[in-house]
Design a protein around this motif. Structure first.
Motif, PDB file in Angstrom:
ATOM      1  N   GLY A 156       0.830  -1.205   0.000  1.00 17.99           N
ATOM      2  CA  GLY A 156       0.000   0.000   0.000  1.00 17.99           C
ATOM      3  C   GLY A 156       0.865   1.255   0.000  1.00 17.99           C
ATOM      4  O   GLY A 156       0.543   2.246  -0.654  1.00 17.99           O
TER       5      GLY A 156
ATOM      6  N   TYR B  13       0.668   4.081  -2.666  1.00 21.64           N
ATOM      7  CA  TYR B  13       0.338   5.446  -2.243  1.00 21.64           C
ATOM      8  C   TYR B  13       1.354   6.439  -2.826  1.00 21.64           C
ATOM      9  O   TYR B  13       1.002   7.518  -3.307  1.00 21.64           O
ATOM     10  CB  TYR B  13       0.329   5.512  -0.715  1.00 21.64           C
ATOM     11  N   THR B  14       2.636   6.047  -2.789  1.00 24.28           N
ATOM     12  CA  THR B  14       3.687   6.920  -3.339  1.00 24.28           C
ATOM     13  C   THR B  14       3.431   7.162  -4.832  1.00 24.28           C
ATOM     14  O   THR B  14       3.531   8.293  -5.316  1.00 24.28           O
ATOM     15  CB  THR B  14       5.083   6.268  -3.134  1.00 24.28           C
TER      16      THR B  14
ATOM     17  N   ILE C  63       0.575   6.978  -6.375  1.00 22.13           N
ATOM     18  CA  ILE C  63      -0.633   7.807  -6.522  1.00 22.13           C
ATOM     19  C   ILE C  63      -0.246   9.280  -6.343  1.00 22.13           C
ATOM     20  O   ILE C  63      -0.599  10.147  -7.129  1.00 22.13           O
ATOM     21  CB  ILE C  63      -1.717   7.394  -5.497  1.00 22.13           C
ATOM     22  N   LYS C  64       0.531   9.537  -5.293  1.00 23.96           N
ATOM     23  CA  LYS C  64       0.947  10.920  -4.984  1.00 23.96           C
ATOM     24  C   LYS C  64       1.874  11.480  -6.067  1.00 23.96           C
ATOM     25  O   LYS C  64       1.988  12.692  -6.229  1.00 23.96           O
ATOM     26  CB  LYS C  64       1.656  10.969  -3.621  1.00 23.96           C
TER      27      LYS C  64
ATOM     28  N   GLU D 244      -5.216  -2.656   1.392  1.00 20.90           N
ATOM     29  CA  GLU D 244      -4.321  -2.434   0.244  1.00 20.90           C
ATOM     30  C   GLU D 244      -5.058  -2.737  -1.060  1.00 20.90           C
ATOM     31  O   GLU D 244      -4.967  -1.984  -2.042  1.00 20.90           O
ATOM     32  CB  GLU D 244      -3.076  -3.317   0.359  1.00 20.90           C
TER      33      GLU D 244
ATOM     34  N   LEU E  14      -7.515   0.019  -1.807  1.00 22.40           N
ATOM     35  CA  LEU E  14      -6.823   1.205  -2.341  1.00 22.40           C
ATOM     36  C   LEU E  14      -6.548   1.012  -3.841  1.00 22.40           C
ATOM     37  O   LEU E  14      -6.721   1.929  -4.650  1.00 22.40           O
ATOM     38  CB  LEU E  14      -5.500   1.416  -1.584  1.00 22.40           C
TER      39      LEU E  14
ATOM     40  N   ASN F 115      -8.417   3.063  -6.964  1.00 23.11           N
ATOM     41  CA  ASN F 115      -7.562   3.880  -7.838  1.00 23.11           C
ATOM     42  C   ASN F 115      -7.344   3.266  -9.221  1.00 23.11           C
ATOM     43  O   ASN F 115      -6.513   3.746  -9.986  1.00 23.11           O
ATOM     44  CB  ASN F 115      -6.215   4.138  -7.162  1.00 23.11           C
TER      45      ASN F 115
END
Ligand code: LLP
Length: 433
Positions: free
Chosen positions: A90, A94-95, A97-98, A117, A120, A124
């Motif tokens: 995750g 997340y990294t 996505i950012k 996870e 998420l 996305n």
């Protein structure tokens, strides 16, 4: 002269990376310091991408395996170079996505992805989930149903290949926690089961046989086995597999003993095999994915340290202690990995004595180089350990409450901080009294 092509020595006899004097970098940003040569990372990305275009007519995608060095910075480079990425948690997702990474070019791996996870990933619209096991398959199908989506999946297969590398990084054999095996029929069962589920679509098969492998043979063998499996899946259960992900694992040069193959050769060879096997098994030519991690970033990185104590135990060993160690590079203590190093402020000095470079952690195994022939090293020298761009920052820890070093990216004479040095305040920020 050095294990990495991007290093040289200037007229002050100092080590240079990406046209930057390493001593100036150490003075400006402090040590320990990770330095990444952005031009070399980009060059490596292009070598793989161009090979995919040239040898497989662009009908494939190279995914940068983020675990080698995951950050907003590396995600951004992969994106700019037109690569996809492989994420394995995750946090890595997340990294990405950012970093605004295009989610359709993300493959999500892991042998125990949690509900959160997977959720998420579903929310996305991650391109592919590389499903590891039946439990995960059911969970994913439920979550995808909840969001009324159909998720594209590949299965992680253990092709039964024995790759010659450290046993901790071997993954293709039946006795591995990753994926489903061929030998015992698990692979067929899970593919068949998935084909009947509503919210997943089986598009591909995946394998990854290990890491830091120099031999091209095991990769060829894996491609052959996987193509055979695609044929069998078509014949036995009538499912046409359209995609084949062959993982990463291509070896790089840490010391002169290592003899890596040029990276584009992997894609060249494998393309030939996949094409001929597709004909042999009468299946469509699959879209292929490759997932190099180490070979994209390792050689691009060095770590700069300042030498502290020098301890010469007569007739026993000479220890050189530096201001970092297993916290920023745990690869010796984990795998007894060997590295090369240069005394950056006297880069042309000839090796003259055997030393052991130790870190500063309270742990006897905290070693960076064991019994290495080095020039005379003195207190205050700057030591550069080479080829630290992969699995160093990403595996770093705060053991002994030592803050993680900064990461500086250099390109064409410019240097910029891409990850800040941790502070003592960072170390206690989650502590609750
Ligand atoms: N794809 C999958 C599914 C993987 O598990 C890995 C690495 C890769 C790609 C990338 O492999 P590479 O091209 O980087 O070899 N910490 C160890 C390496 C662990 C590799 C884990 N999986 C080390 O420091 O040597």
């Amino acid at each position: 002269m050095f294990v990495s092509e991007n290093l040289s020595v200037n007229d002050k006899n100092r080590l240079v990376i990406g046209k930057n004097d390493t001593i100036e970098l150490a003075e400006k940003f402090g040590t320990p310091l990770y330095v990444m040569d952005e031009d070399l990372i980009r060059k490596n990305c292009r070598t793989y991408k161009n090979a995919m275009d040239k040898y497989y007519d662009g009908k494939g995608l190279v995914l940068y395996a983020n675990k080698a060095f995951c950050s907003l910075y590396t995600c951004r480079i992969a994106k700019e170079e037109g690569l996809g990425i492989d994420v394995v948690s995750g946090g890595e997702l997340y990294t990405a996505i950012k970093a605004d990474f295009p989610m359709d070019k993300v493959c999500f791996h892991g042998n125990n992805k949690t509900y959160d996870e997977l959720e998420l990933a579903v929310k996305n619209n991650v391109g592919h989930i590389i499903v590891d096991n039946v439990y995960e398959l059911d969970t994913l199908n439920d979550i995808a149903g909840k969001y009324q989506k159909i998720m594209k999946i590949m299965f992680r297969i253990k092709p039964g290949i024995d790759a010659h590398t450290h046993s901790f990084v071997q993954t293709g054999q039946i006795d591995s926690k990753f994926g489903v095996a061929l030998e015992n029929g698990e692979a067929f069962d899970i593919i068949e089961k998935a084909s009947k589920l509503e919210n997943v679509k089986v598009t591909g098969l995946h394998c990854h046989i290990g890491s830091q492998i120099f031999d091209i043979e095991p990769f060829c063998k894996a491609a052959e086995v996987m193509m055979g499996l695609i044929g069998e899946v078509k014949n036995k259960i009538g499912i046409e597999i359209e995609e084949l992900n062959l993982g990463g694992g291509y070896g790089i040069m840490y010391t002169e003993k290592d003899d890596p193959i040029e990276y584009d050769k992997y894609i060249e060879k494998i393309s030939v095999i996949v094409k001929s096997e597709a004909q042999k098994h009468n299946v469509k030519l699959p879209f292929i994915y490759m997932e190099p991690g180490r070979s994209i970033v390792a050689s691009a990185g060095i770590t700069l340290y300042t030498v502290g104590g020098v301890k010469d135990i007569k007739n026993v060993r000479k220890y050189i202690s530096v201001d970092g160690g297993m916290g920023d590079n745990p690869r010796y203590i984990l795998y007894q990995s060997e590295y090369s190093a240069v005394v950056a402020n006297k880069a042309n000095a000839e090796p003259c004595e055997k030393v052991t470079v130790a870190g500063k952690c309270c742990e006897s195994g905290d070693i960076l180089l064991k019994d290495a022939m080095m020039p005379k090293i003195e207190v205050g020298d700057t030591l550069a350990v080479l080829a630290t761009g992969a699995y160093n920052y990403s595996m770093a820890s705060n053991y002994n409450r030592i803050p993680r070093p900064a990461v500086v990216a250099v390109s064409n004479g410019e240097a910029k901080i891409v990850i800040k040095r941790e502070t003592y305040e960072d170390l206690i920020k989650n502590d609750i009294i």
